[in-house]
Design a protein around this motif. Structure first.
Motif, PDB file in Angstrom:
ATOM      1  N   ILE A  42       0.849  -1.203   0.000  1.00 50.23           N
ATOM      2  CA  ILE A  42       0.000   0.000   0.000  1.00 50.23           C
ATOM      3  C   ILE A  42       0.880   1.247   0.000  1.00 50.23           C
ATOM      4  O   ILE A  42       0.627   2.206  -0.754  1.00 50.23           O
ATOM      5  CB  ILE A  42      -0.971  -0.013   1.198  1.00 50.23           C
ATOM      6  N   ALA A  43       1.918   1.241   0.823  1.00 48.74           N
ATOM      7  CA  ALA A  43       2.842   2.383   0.861  1.00 48.74           C
ATOM      8  C   ALA A  43       3.512   2.585  -0.499  1.00 48.74           C
ATOM      9  O   ALA A  43       3.653   3.714  -0.968  1.00 48.74           O
ATOM     10  CB  ALA A  43       3.886   2.169   1.957  1.00 48.74           C
ATOM     11  N   ALA A  44       3.913   1.481  -1.136  1.00 48.98           N
ATOM     12  CA  ALA A  44       4.554   1.578  -2.452  1.00 48.98           C
ATOM     13  C   ALA A  44       3.593   2.168  -3.485  1.00 48.98           C
ATOM     14  O   ALA A  44       4.000   2.973  -4.329  1.00 48.98           O
ATOM     15  CB  ALA A  44       5.045   0.198  -2.896  1.00 48.98           C
ATOM     16  N   ILE A  45       2.345   1.777  -3.399  1.00 51.07           N
ATOM     17  CA  ILE A  45       1.341   2.316  -4.330  1.00 51.07           C
ATOM     18  C   ILE A  45       1.147   3.811  -4.091  1.00 51.07           C
ATOM     19  O   ILE A  45       1.050   4.584  -5.041  1.00 51.07           O
ATOM     20  CB  ILE A  45       0.016   1.538  -4.215  1.00 51.07           C
ATOM     21  N   ILE A  49      10.912  -5.999  -1.714  1.00 51.25           N
ATOM     22  CA  ILE A  49      10.599  -5.894  -0.286  1.00 51.25           C
ATOM     23  C   ILE A  49       9.217  -6.455   0.011  1.00 51.25           C
ATOM     24  O   ILE A  49       9.037  -7.188   0.991  1.00 51.25           O
ATOM     25  CB  ILE A  49      10.743  -4.436   0.201  1.00 51.25           C
ATOM     26  N   THR A  50       8.252  -6.159  -0.844  1.00 47.80           N
ATOM     27  CA  THR A  50       6.908  -6.715  -0.649  1.00 47.80           C
ATOM     28  C   THR A  50       6.963  -8.239  -0.656  1.00 47.80           C
ATOM     29  O   THR A  50       6.410  -8.888   0.246  1.00 47.80           O
ATOM     30  CB  THR A  50       5.940  -6.205  -1.738  1.00 47.80           C
ATOM     31  N   LEU A  51       7.623  -8.808  -1.641  1.00 52.32           N
ATOM     32  CA  LEU A  51       7.709 -10.269  -1.731  1.00 52.32           C
ATOM     33  C   LEU A  51       8.495 -10.873  -0.570  1.00 52.32           C
ATOM     34  O   LEU A  51       8.140 -11.943  -0.062  1.00 52.32           O
ATOM     35  CB  LEU A  51       8.317 -10.687  -3.066  1.00 52.32           C
ATOM     36  N   LEU A  52       9.562 -10.203  -0.146  1.00 48.29           N
ATOM     37  CA  LEU A  52      10.337 -10.720   0.986  1.00 48.29           C
ATOM     38  C   LEU A  52       9.518 -10.710   2.271  1.00 48.29           C
ATOM     39  O   LEU A  52       9.600 -11.649   3.070  1.00 48.29           O
ATOM     40  CB  LEU A  52      11.631  -9.927   1.160  1.00 48.29           C
ATOM     41  N   LEU A  53       8.739  -9.667   2.478  1.00 49.53           N
ATOM     42  CA  LEU A  53       7.866  -9.633   3.664  1.00 49.53           C
ATOM     43  C   LEU A  53       6.825 -10.746   3.589  1.00 49.53           C
ATOM     44  O   LEU A  53       6.618 -11.479   4.557  1.00 49.53           O
ATOM     45  CB  LEU A  53       7.191  -8.262   3.792  1.00 49.53           C
ATOM     46  N   LEU A  54       6.181 -10.869   2.438  1.00 53.71           N
ATOM     47  CA  LEU A  54       5.194 -11.940   2.264  1.00 53.71           C
ATOM     48  C   LEU A  54       5.853 -13.309   2.416  1.00 53.71           C
ATOM     49  O   LEU A  54       5.284 -14.212   3.036  1.00 53.71           O
ATOM     50  CB  LEU A  54       4.529 -11.838   0.887  1.00 53.71           C
ATOM     51  N   GLU A 105      14.062 -12.513  -3.140  1.00 56.34           N
ATOM     52  CA  GLU A 105      15.522 -12.469  -3.011  1.00 56.34           C
ATOM     53  C   GLU A 105      16.183 -12.095  -4.332  1.00 56.34           C
ATOM     54  O   GLU A 105      17.101 -11.270  -4.371  1.00 56.34           O
ATOM     55  CB  GLU A 105      16.052 -13.806  -2.509  1.00 56.34           C
ATOM     56  N   LEU A 106      15.717 -12.699  -5.411  1.00 56.59           N
ATOM     57  CA  LEU A 106      16.255 -12.394  -6.731  1.00 56.59           C
ATOM     58  C   LEU A 106      16.037 -10.917  -7.076  1.00 56.59           C
ATOM     59  O   LEU A 106      16.958 -10.228  -7.536  1.00 56.59           O
ATOM     60  CB  LEU A 106      15.614 -13.293  -7.795  1.00 56.59           C
ATOM     61  N   LEU A 107      14.839 -10.432  -6.830  1.00 58.48           N
ATOM     62  CA  LEU A 107      14.544  -9.022  -7.122  1.00 58.48           C
ATOM     63  C   LEU A 107      15.338  -8.082  -6.220  1.00 58.48           C
ATOM     64  O   LEU A 107      15.702  -6.981  -6.643  1.00 58.48           O
ATOM     65  CB  LEU A 107      13.044  -8.756  -6.987  1.00 58.48           C
ATOM     66  N   LEU A 108      15.633  -8.511  -4.993  1.00 60.06           N
ATOM     67  CA  LEU A 108      16.450  -7.683  -4.102  1.00 60.06           C
ATOM     68  C   LEU A 108      17.877  -7.572  -4.649  1.00 60.06           C
ATOM     69  O   LEU A 108      18.469  -6.484  -4.618  1.00 60.06           O
ATOM     70  CB  LEU A 108      16.463  -8.246  -2.676  1.00 60.06           C
ATOM     71  N   VAL A 109      18.405  -8.662  -5.179  1.00 59.80           N
ATOM     72  CA  VAL A 109      19.741  -8.627  -5.783  1.00 59.80           C
ATOM     73  C   VAL A 109      19.725  -7.736  -7.028  1.00 59.80           C
ATOM     74  O   VAL A 109      20.638  -6.919  -7.225  1.00 59.80           O
ATOM     75  CB  VAL A 109      20.237 -10.054  -6.114  1.00 59.80           C
ATOM     76  N   VAL A 110      18.697  -7.867  -7.851  1.00 61.71           N
ATOM     77  CA  VAL A 110      18.559  -6.991  -9.027  1.00 61.71           C
ATOM     78  C   VAL A 110      18.465  -5.536  -8.565  1.00 61.71           C
ATOM     79  O   VAL A 110      19.126  -4.648  -9.125  1.00 61.71           O
ATOM     80  CB  VAL A 110      17.329  -7.385  -9.881  1.00 61.71           C
ATOM     81  N   SER A 111      17.669  -5.299  -7.546  1.00 64.70           N
ATOM     82  CA  SER A 111      17.509  -3.953  -7.009  1.00 64.70           C
ATOM     83  C   SER A 111      18.830  -3.393  -6.490  1.00 64.70           C
ATOM     84  O   SER A 111      19.168  -2.234  -6.751  1.00 64.70           O
ATOM     85  CB  SER A 111      16.468  -3.976  -5.883  1.00 64.70           C
ATOM     86  N   ALA A 112      19.592  -4.206  -5.765  1.00 64.73           N
ATOM     87  CA  ALA A 112      20.895  -3.758  -5.259  1.00 64.73           C
ATOM     88  C   ALA A 112      21.845  -3.442  -6.408  1.00 64.73           C
ATOM     89  O   ALA A 112      22.605  -2.470  -6.350  1.00 64.73           O
ATOM     90  CB  ALA A 112      21.490  -4.813  -4.325  1.00 64.73           C
ATOM     91  N   THR A 113      21.782  -4.240  -7.472  1.00 67.00           N
ATOM     92  CA  THR A 113      22.618  -3.998  -8.647  1.00 67.00           C
ATOM     93  C   THR A 113      22.221  -2.678  -9.314  1.00 67.00           C
ATOM     94  O   THR A 113      23.089  -1.851  -9.644  1.00 67.00           O
ATOM     95  CB  THR A 113      22.491  -5.167  -9.649  1.00 67.00           C
ATOM     96  N   LEU A 114      20.924  -2.468  -9.501  1.00 69.90           N
ATOM     97  CA  LEU A 114      20.450  -1.204 -10.076  1.00 69.90           C
ATOM     98  C   LEU A 114      20.785  -0.031  -9.156  1.00 69.90           C
ATOM     99  O   LEU A 114      21.072   1.077  -9.628  1.00 69.90           O
ATOM    100  CB  LEU A 114      18.942  -1.262 -10.328  1.00 69.90           C
ATOM    101  N   THR A 115      20.756  -0.285  -7.865  1.00 72.15           N
ATOM    102  CA  THR A 115      21.092   0.738  -6.876  1.00 72.15           C
ATOM    103  C   THR A 115      22.539   1.199  -7.051  1.00 72.15           C
ATOM    104  O   THR A 115      22.817   2.402  -7.072  1.00 72.15           O
ATOM    105  CB  THR A 115      20.870   0.170  -5.450  1.00 72.15           C
ATOM    106  N   THR A 163      13.687   1.822  -7.967  1.00 69.18           N
ATOM    107  CA  THR A 163      12.627   1.909  -6.958  1.00 69.18           C
ATOM    108  C   THR A 163      11.560   0.853  -7.193  1.00 69.18           C
ATOM    109  O   THR A 163      11.094   0.209  -6.245  1.00 69.18           O
ATOM    110  CB  THR A 163      12.001   3.324  -6.970  1.00 69.18           C
ATOM    111  N   THR A 164      11.179   0.635  -8.434  1.00 71.44           N
ATOM    112  CA  THR A 164      10.161  -0.370  -8.744  1.00 71.44           C
ATOM    113  C   THR A 164      10.620  -1.763  -8.309  1.00 71.44           C
ATOM    114  O   THR A 164       9.882  -2.483  -7.626  1.00 71.44           O
ATOM    115  CB  THR A 164       9.832  -0.361 -10.251  1.00 71.44           C
ATOM    116  N   PHE A 165      11.837  -2.134  -8.679  1.00 76.69           N
ATOM    117  CA  PHE A 165      12.359  -3.447  -8.279  1.00 76.69           C
ATOM    118  C   PHE A 165      12.480  -3.554  -6.764  1.00 76.69           C
ATOM    119  O   PHE A 165      12.196  -4.595  -6.177  1.00 76.69           O
ATOM    120  CB  PHE A 165      13.715  -3.717  -8.943  1.00 76.69           C
ATOM    121  N   GLN A 166      12.903  -2.477  -6.146  1.00 75.56           N
ATOM    122  CA  GLN A 166      13.061  -2.438  -4.696  1.00 75.56           C
ATOM    123  C   GLN A 166      11.729  -2.670  -3.995  1.00 75.56           C
ATOM    124  O   GLN A 166      11.635  -3.483  -3.074  1.00 75.56           O
ATOM    125  CB  GLN A 166      13.610  -1.055  -4.340  1.00 75.56           C
ATOM    126  N   MET A 167      10.697  -1.969  -4.423  1.00 75.16           N
ATOM    127  CA  MET A 167       9.377  -2.088  -3.797  1.00 75.16           C
ATOM    128  C   MET A 167       8.805  -3.493  -3.990  1.00 75.16           C
ATOM    129  O   MET A 167       8.240  -4.065  -3.055  1.00 75.16           O
ATOM    130  CB  MET A 167       8.412  -1.036  -4.352  1.00 75.16           C
TER     131      MET A 167
END
Length: 189
Positions: A41-44, A138-143, A157-167, A131-135
């Motif tokens: 919801i926060a991401a939206i 994080i949503t998937l990791l929490l779930l 986890e995969l998206l977090l690694v992609v997000s860190a790379t984009l970061t 930001t999109t990959f990050q959100m």
């Protein structure tokens, strides 16, 4: 200070931070799913407040300041909660990269604004993808803390690694954009 719908959505995101934290620690099954929903919801609201501000001409200086603060606080808190629940090197390293980059770029933008060079480090398309990959991550990791099956956790986890790379990539791009200012400053000292 003028408050409008985009600003209220940003403020809602800040209010959701303690709600997310309390929900995360509730002593019942499904607490992390609730946390994931709250984060989603926060991401939206992050996307929606920017869209409404641009579309309806409601952008304000206060909103431009508050929006990235709300985003960085929400992301940092969520990542700390995830690392606490899943203290694994990959998650910790990716989270440290993301949080460290956010502090670095926020400081860079503040400094560049002070010297009248803010435009050099404005948000880019790469930053929006990050930001999109990050959100999503994080949503998937929490779930995934409550839904260990079905690939939710692994995808997060995969998206977090992609997000860190984009970061890291976006940080390099912003630092390269600021480099001429750094060099000019070094020459005048």
């Amino acid at each position: 200070m003028h408050f409008n719908l985009p600003t209220y959505l940003t403020l809602l995101r800040i209010v959701l931070i303690p709600v997310l934290t309390v929900a995360f620690y509730l002593p019942w099954s499904g607490a992390h799913v609730v946390s994931g929903v709250i984060f989603a919801i926060a991401a939206i609201t992050d996307w929606l407040d920017g869209y409404l501000a641009r579309r309806m001409g409601l952008a304000t200086r206060f909103g431009a300041f508050l929006d990235p603060v709300a985003d960085k606080l929400m992301v940092a808190v969520a990542l700390v909660l995830i690392v606490q629940a899943e203290p694994r090197p990959l998650i910790a390293l990716a989270s440290a990269i993301i949080i460290g980059r956010e502090i670095t770029i926020a400081s860079l933008r503040e400094w560049m604004a002070e010297i009248g060079q803010r435009k050099r480090v404005e948000v880019s398309a790469l930053g929006k993808w990050k930001t999109t990959f990050q959100m999503l991550a994080i949503t998937l990791l929490l779930l995934g803390l409550d839904i260990p099956h079905g690939g939710v956790k692994t995808t997060g986890e995969l998206l977090l690694v992609v997000s860190a790379t984009l970061t890291l990539w976006s940080m390099i791009v912003y630092l390269q954009a600021a480099m001429p200012v750094f060099k000019a400053g070094a020459e005048t000292e």
